[in-house]
Design a protein around this motif. Structure first.
Motif, mmCIF file in Angstrom:
data_model
loop_
_atom_site.group_PDB
_atom_site.id
_atom_site.type_symbol
_atom_site.label_atom_id
_atom_site.label_comp_id
_atom_site.label_asym_id
_atom_site.label_seq_id
_atom_site.Cartn_x
_atom_site.Cartn_y
_atom_site.Cartn_z
ATOM 1 N N ILE A 408 0.811 -1.225 0.000
ATOM 2 C CA ILE A 408 0.000 0.000 0.000
ATOM 3 C C ILE A 408 0.841 1.270 0.000
ATOM 4 C CG2 ILE A 408 -1.933 -1.124 1.168
ATOM 5 C CD1 ILE A 408 -1.014 0.352 3.749
ATOM 6 N N GLY A 409 2.144 1.147 -0.005
ATOM 7 C CA GLY A 409 2.978 2.345 -0.010
ATOM 8 C C GLY A 409 4.390 2.014 0.394
ATOM 9 N N ALA A 410 5.145 3.042 0.711
ATOM 10 C CA ALA A 410 6.538 2.856 1.100
ATOM 11 C C ALA A 410 6.947 3.962 2.052
ATOM 12 C CB ALA A 410 7.441 2.848 -0.129
ATOM 13 N N ALA A 411 7.998 3.700 2.806
ATOM 14 C CA ALA A 411 8.563 4.695 3.709
ATOM 15 C C ALA A 411 9.166 5.832 2.890
ATOM 16 C CB ALA A 411 9.619 4.041 4.592
ATOM 17 N N PRO A 412 9.480 6.972 3.543
ATOM 18 C CA PRO A 412 10.063 8.106 2.810
ATOM 19 C C PRO A 412 11.379 7.747 2.127
ATOM 20 C CG PRO A 412 9.326 8.771 4.989
ATOM 21 C CD PRO A 412 9.233 7.284 4.948
ATOM 22 N N GLY A 413 11.811 8.628 1.242
ATOM 23 C CA GLY A 413 13.024 8.385 0.456
ATOM 24 C C GLY A 413 14.299 8.384 1.270
ATOM 25 N N ARG A 414 14.257 8.839 2.501
ATOM 26 C CA ARG A 414 15.429 8.809 3.368
ATOM 27 C C ARG A 414 15.151 7.925 4.581
ATOM 28 N NH1 ARG A 414 17.347 14.025 5.666
ATOM 29 N NH2 ARG A 414 15.146 14.672 5.668
ATOM 30 N N ALA A 415 16.147 7.167 4.984
ATOM 31 C CA ALA A 415 16.006 6.302 6.150
ATOM 32 C C ALA A 415 15.843 7.144 7.408
ATOM 33 C CB ALA A 415 17.220 5.387 6.265
ATOM 34 N N GLY A 416 15.291 6.548 8.458
ATOM 35 C CA GLY A 416 15.135 7.270 9.706
ATOM 36 C C GLY A 416 14.293 6.508 10.696
ATOM 37 N N TRP A 417 14.226 7.059 11.913
ATOM 38 C CA TRP A 417 13.383 6.490 12.953
ATOM 39 C C TRP A 417 11.932 6.932 12.736
ATOM 40 C CZ3 TRP A 417 15.082 2.794 16.100
ATOM 41 C CH2 TRP A 417 16.448 2.672 16.313
ATOM 42 N N VAL A 418 11.034 5.958 12.841
ATOM 43 C CA VAL A 418 9.611 6.227 12.601
ATOM 44 C C VAL A 418 8.822 5.945 13.869
ATOM 45 C CG1 VAL A 418 7.557 5.538 11.307
ATOM 46 C CG2 VAL A 418 9.762 5.746 10.132
ATOM 47 N N ASP A 447 12.580 4.122 1.380
ATOM 48 C CA ASP A 447 11.653 3.475 0.433
ATOM 49 C C ASP A 447 11.301 2.037 0.832
ATOM 50 O OD1 ASP A 447 11.595 5.745 -1.286
ATOM 51 O OD2 ASP A 447 13.521 5.138 -2.126
ATOM 52 N N GLN A 448 11.336 1.737 2.120
ATOM 53 C CA GLN A 448 10.980 0.390 2.563
ATOM 54 C C GLN A 448 9.490 0.157 2.334
ATOM 55 O OE1 GLN A 448 12.054 -0.471 6.604
ATOM 56 N NE2 GLN A 448 12.041 -2.674 6.249
ATOM 57 N N ARG A 471 13.423 13.593 12.173
ATOM 58 C CA ARG A 471 14.554 14.153 11.438
ATOM 59 C C ARG A 471 15.444 14.956 12.382
ATOM 60 N NH1 ARG A 471 14.582 10.625 7.509
ATOM 61 N NH2 ARG A 471 12.807 10.786 6.071
ATOM 62 N N GLU A 472 16.559 15.413 11.804
ATOM 63 C CA GLU A 472 17.510 16.170 12.597
ATOM 64 C C GLU A 472 16.871 17.440 13.155
ATOM 65 O OE1 GLU A 472 17.867 15.230 9.523
ATOM 66 O OE2 GLU A 472 19.516 13.768 9.455
ATOM 67 N N GLY A 473 17.340 17.836 14.348
ATOM 68 C CA GLY A 473 16.862 19.076 14.942
ATOM 69 C C GLY A 473 15.450 19.003 15.473
ATOM 70 N N GLY A 474 14.900 17.798 15.636
ATOM 71 C CA GLY A 474 13.551 17.655 16.162
ATOM 72 C C GLY A 474 12.453 17.769 15.120
ATOM 73 N N ALA A 475 12.822 17.939 13.845
ATOM 74 C CA ALA A 475 11.811 18.019 12.779
ATOM 75 C C ALA A 475 11.175 16.646 12.552
ATOM 76 C CB ALA A 475 12.440 18.536 11.496
ATOM 77 N N THR A 476 9.957 16.656 12.034
ATOM 78 C CA THR A 476 9.269 15.404 11.713
ATOM 79 C C THR A 476 8.722 15.461 10.297
ATOM 80 O OG1 THR A 476 7.159 16.220 12.585
ATOM 81 C CG2 THR A 476 8.590 15.003 14.105
ATOM 82 N N GLU A 477 8.584 14.283 9.712
ATOM 83 C CA GLU A 477 8.040 14.163 8.355
ATOM 84 C C GLU A 477 6.896 13.165 8.400
ATOM 85 O OE1 GLU A 477 9.602 12.561 3.995
ATOM 86 O OE2 GLU A 477 11.042 13.281 5.489
ATOM 87 N N PRO A 478 5.694 13.570 8.002
ATOM 88 C CA PRO A 478 4.552 12.650 8.128
ATOM 89 C C PRO A 478 4.697 11.423 7.236
ATOM 90 C CG PRO A 478 3.937 14.589 6.856
ATOM 91 C CD PRO A 478 5.302 14.862 7.403
#
Length: 712
Positions: A408-418, A447-448, A471-478
Motif C-alpha cells: 500500500i505504499g513505502a517509507a520516505p526516500g530517506r532512512a530514519g526512525w519512525v 523506500d521500505q 529528522r535532525e533538529g527535532g523536525a518530523t516528516e509525516p
C-alpha cells in the motif's frame, strides 16, 4: 375505517409467530459468544397518497451501510407498506436475545396524535384519525419489542419529524383517499370532515417516548414538538451528521450525539436542534477498539448464527460493481442488471452489455414466482449514482479481506526512525516483516515497502496508518497510508454460513439459489484474481452446485479438498451421497464427513447425523444421530438445532415433547435458520400468536402455550 385490521399474508403471520415463540425459548437461547448487534433501518420516501419525501430512502440506505460496516446485522426496509414493516419488525425481533445491542432507525413521515408517535408506511391513506392509527405504526411498539427481548442496549433514532403530511395535502392524494373511503360506504361529507379532523389532530413534531427500565438512548432529529428539515442535498442534516460520526473509530456514543447535535445546528443555521434522552450507564462504541474483530461483528463469532441475508443494498451494489467493472464478461454484467435493476451502475452495465453484443432490454429483472420487492427511486437516481460511485475509490488502495497482504505504499526516500502514532484498526501494516504497532518506534530504510494485511472478522471499511519520521533538529516528516478493506463479492454472494474458515457471516442457500448466476460470475473473477485462495474455490463450487452444474462443482470441490479445505469435504461428501457428477458412494461420503470433523467443521456433525438417522451406508441409529446433532448445536450449528426440534416433535429416539420442540426450533430460528422458522408455523396457532403479539405489554399477557404443536 372498516376492515382496517386486515388479514395479513402468511409471511407476516409466520414471522409474528416467531415473536410469540421467542417468549417460550428463554431456557434455550442461541449459542454462547458475543451478543449480536442487530439493527432495523427503515426509510420511506415514495408515499402514494401523502406528499413524497426526497431523502428518507437514501438516508436509510446510507445508515444501513454504516451500521453494517460497524458489525451490525441489518434488516433494511425501504419504501415499505405496513405489512412489510411489521414483517421486518418480526425478523428483527427474532434476531434479538439476552444481551443484544439493538438499534432502530426510521426516516420518513411521522406524526404525533394524543401524545403518541405514529410512523407512516408509504401506503397510508387515512380518511380519519382512527384510520391513521390503524394504518400507521405506533413508534413505541419498536421500542417495546427491543426492551422485551432482553437486549443489553436499546438505541432508537428517529429522523421522522419532517412535516405534517396532512396539512396542505395535494388534491390528487386527498381524492385518492376519498375514493377509497367512498368505495367502502363512507359519505363524501364524512370523508371531508375526517380529513379536516386529521389535519387538526396530527402534529408534525414528535412527542417524547419512554425507554422502559433498561439501558436505552432515544434520539430525535429535532426537539419534541418541532419539525426537522429534509435537507437540500442527498441526505437530511441529521442523517449526514449521524453517518459521518458512526464512521469514526473509538467515538463513544454520548460524544457521538454531542457531535451530531452541533453538526445539525450548524447545517440548519440554528433552526434545528437534535435531541436525545438517555438512561445509559455503560459505554458504547459503533466502532470499538477490539482486539478480536469477530467479537464486534454479528455472525462471525459462532458456527452459524446469521440471518444469512445479503448486506445493505449500497454495499452489495458497490461490491458487485467493483468486482466486474474492469472485466469484459457479458454474463457478469447481465447478472448485475438482473439482480440490481435499480442499481447505481445499471446504465453503465447496460452500455457494457451493448458493447459486448448483448441486449440489456431482454434481461428479465425479477423472479415472478417470488414476492415483488418494493423498489424505490433511490439508487437509480443520477445524484445517488454519483454519490455511490464516489465511494468506489475512496482510498488509494483497496484490499479484499482474506486474500493476503497487499503493498500500500513505502517509507520516505530517506532512512530514519519512525514513530507510529496510530496503527490500523481493521488490519495490520508491516515493514520488512515487522508489524507497526501504535506507540512503537523503529528504524526504517529508505523506500521500505509497507504491506497491509486485513484482519478476519470485520465487514471492512476505511483504515489508516499515521506515523512520523523523526529528522535532525527535532523536525518530523509525516508518514501516512490510507486503505479500504472490503468483503469480496464472491464471499458476499456465495460465502457459506457453516464454513469455519469464512470471512463474512455468509449467505443462506435459498438466497444463493436465486442468485447463482451472479455468484458464479463474481467467484470465477475472484478465482482468476486470487488463484491461491482456496476459499474462493469452495465458494465457486457452491455456486455451480446451486446452478445444477455438477461437473464443474465436482472439479472445484475436489480441488479444495485436495488442498485440505474442511468445508469442501462436507459438500463433496454430500455430492457422493446424492450421486451428483459421481456414482453414489456412501463409504466415501462418510470418510469425507469424518475428515472434516477431525478438522473441526461443525457442518460435518449434521452430515454424520443424517447418515445415521437415515441408515445410509450405516445401520439406522436415531439415538446416535441425535448425539451428533447435540454436538453440533453445542457448537452453534442452527441446522442441528432444527433437527433436534424435529426429533422432539416426532418422538425420534426421545419422548414426544412439543414444548421442547418449540424451544429448539425457536433457538434455530433466532439464529436465522429458515426451516425452523417455517416449522414453528405448525407449533403455534396463528390466531393465538397474533392475539398475543397485538396485546399491550403492560397487560401482563403471557405467550401462547406450545402444546398446540402439530405432530407431522
Amino acid at each position: 375505517m372498516p376492515g382496517a385490521e386486515q388479514r395479513w399474508p402468511a409471511r407476516a403471520a409466520l414471522l409474528l409467530m416467531l415473536i410469540a415463540a421467542a417468549g417460550l425459548a428463554r431456557g434455550q437461547e442461541a449459542p454462547s459468544g458475543p451478543p449480536p448487534r442487530v439493527a432495523m433501518v427503515v426509510g420511506n420516501s415514495a408515499y402514494q397518497n401523502v406528499p413524497a419525501l426526497p431523502n428518507p430512502a437514501g438516508d436509510a440506505e446510507l445508515v444501513a451501510e454504516k451500521l453494517w460496516e460497524s458489525g451490525f446485522e441489518v434488516i433494511e426496509t425501504v419504501d415499505a407498506d405496513r405489512e412489510t414493516m411489521l414483517a421486518d419488525l418480526a425478523t428483527f425481533r427474532s434476531r434479538l436475545r439476552e444481551g443484544s445491542e439493538a438499534l432502530f432507525f426510521y426516516a420518513g413521515h411521522g406524526v404525533q396524535i394524543g401524545g403518541r408517535n405514529y410512523l407512516l408506511p408509504v401506503s397510508v391513506a387515512p380518511s380519519s384519525v382512527e384510520d391513521l392509527k390503524a394504518q400507521a405504526i405506533d413508534a413505541q411498539l419498536f421500542l417495546d419489542v427491543m426492551a422485551q427481548s432482553g437486549a443489553r442496549l436499546t438505541l432508537v433514532l428517529l429522523d421522522a419529524c419532517r412535516n405534517n403530511p396532512f396539512l396542505d395535502m395535494p388534491s390528487d392524494g386527498a381524492e385518492a383517499i376519498a375514493t377509497r373511503a367512498l368505495s367502502i360506504g363512507a359519505s363524501r361529507a364524512a370523508v371531508e370532515r375526517g380529513l379536516r379532523d386529521l389535519a387538526a389532530a396530527s402534529r408534525g413534531g414528535l412527542a417524547e417516548m419512554s425507554a422502559g427500565g433498561g439501558e436505552a438512548l432515544i434520539s430525535f432529529a429535532t426537539a419534541p414538538g418541532q419539525v426537522a428539515f429534509d435537507g437540500r442535498g442527498r441526505h437530511s442534516p441529521y442523517t449526514s451528521a449521524l453517518a459521518g460520526s458512526i464512521d469514526e473509530p473509538g467515538l463513544e456514543l454520548v460524544d457521538l450525539f454531542r457531535r451530531v447535535r452541533g453538526a445539525v445546528r450548524e447545517a440548519t443555521g440554528g433552526q434545528q436542534i437534535a435531541w436525545t434522552a438517555s438512561t445509559l450507564e455503560s459505554r458504547f462504541y459503533f466502532k470499538p477498539p477490539a482486539e478480536d474483530l469477530r467479537s464486534a461483528t454479528t455472525g462471525m463469532s459462532t458456527g452459524s448464527d446469521t440471518l444469512g441475508a445479503l448486506p445493505p443494498r449500497r454495499v452489495v451494489d458497490r461490491t458487485f460493481w467493483r468486482a466486474i467493472r474492469d472485466t469484459d464478461r457479458l454474463d457478469a454484467f447481465t447478472a448485475y442488471v438482473r439482480t440490481m435493476p435499480d442499481g447505481a451502475f445499471v446504465a453503465e452495465a447496460k452500455e457494457k452489455i451493448r458493447g459486448l453484443g448483448g441486449d440489456p432490454e431482454a434481461i428479465p429483472v425479477s423472479d415472478l414466482s417470488l414476492p415483488e420487492r418494493p423498489r424505490g427511486f433511490v439508487l437509480a437516481d443520477p445524484a445517488a449514482q454519483a454519490d455511490l460511485a464516489a465511494t468506489l475509490d475512496r482510498a488509494p488502495a483497496s484490499v479484499p479481506i482474506g486474500t493476503g497482504a497487499t503493498r500500500i505504499g513505502a517509507a520516505p526516500g530517506r532512512a530514519g526512525w519512525v514513530h507510529v502514532a496510530a496503527a490500523p484498526r481493521l488490519g495490520a501494516v508491516s515493514a520488512g516483516g515487522t508489524r507497526l504497532e501504535a506507540g512503537s518506534v523503529r528504524w526504517m530504510e529508505a523506500d521500505q515497502p509497507l504491506d497491509y494485511l486485513p484482519g478476519i472478522g470485520s465487514n471492512g471499511g476505511l483504515d489508516s496508518l499515521r506515523a512520523e519520521t523523526l529528522r535532525e533538529g527535532g523536525a518530523t516528516e509525516p508518514l501516512e497510508a490510507a486503505v479500504e478493506t472490503y468483503v469480496d463479492a464472491c464471499d458476499m454472494l456465495a460465502g457459506n454460513p457453516y464454513d469455519s474458515q469464512r470471512v463474512t457471516a455468509g449467505t443462506r442457500q435459498f438466497i444463493l439459489d436465486r442468485n447463482h448466476d451472479a455468484a458464479i460470475a463474481v467467484c470465477e473473477i475472484a478465482v482468476a484474481r486470487h488463484p491461491e485462495v482456496v476459499r474462493f474455490w469452495a465458494e465457486l463450487a457452491r455456486g455451480y452446485r446451486a446452478a445444477g452444474r455438477y461437473e464443474e462443482a465436482l472439479h472445484w470441490q475436489q480441488k479444495a479438498v485436495d488442498a485440505g479445505y474442511a468445508s469442501a469435504m462436507v459438500y463433496l461428501g454430500q455430492m457422493y451421497l446424492d450421486g451428483q457428477a459421481v456414482p453414489r458412494d456412501f463409504d466415501r461420503a462418510r470418510e469425507l464427513f469424518e475428515a472434516a470433523l477431525a478438522r473441526g467443521e461443525t457442518a460435518a456433525l449434521t452430515a454424520l447425523a443424517w447418515i445415521h438417522r437415515a441408515g445410509v451406508g450405516v445401520p439406522e441409529d436415531p439415538a446416535r444421530a441425535l448425539d451428533f446433532y447435540r454436538q453440533g448445536a453445542a457448537r452453534g450449528n442452527d441446522w442441528a438445532m432444527t433437527n433436534i426440534g424435529e426429533f422432539y416433535q416426532k418422538g425420534l429416539s426421545v419422548a414426544r415433547d412439543p414444548a421442547e420442540a418449540v424451544r429448539w426450533y425457536t433457538a434455530a430460528a433466532k439464529s436465522g435458520e429458515l426451516t425452523a422458522q417455517t416449522r414453528l408455523g405448525g407449533c403455534i396457532r396463528p390466531a393465538t400468536a397474533l392475539r398475543w403479539m397485538r396485546r399491550r405489554p403492560a397487560s401482563g399477557s403471557r405467550p401462547p402455550r406450545a402444546g398446540a404443536c402439530r405432530m407431522r
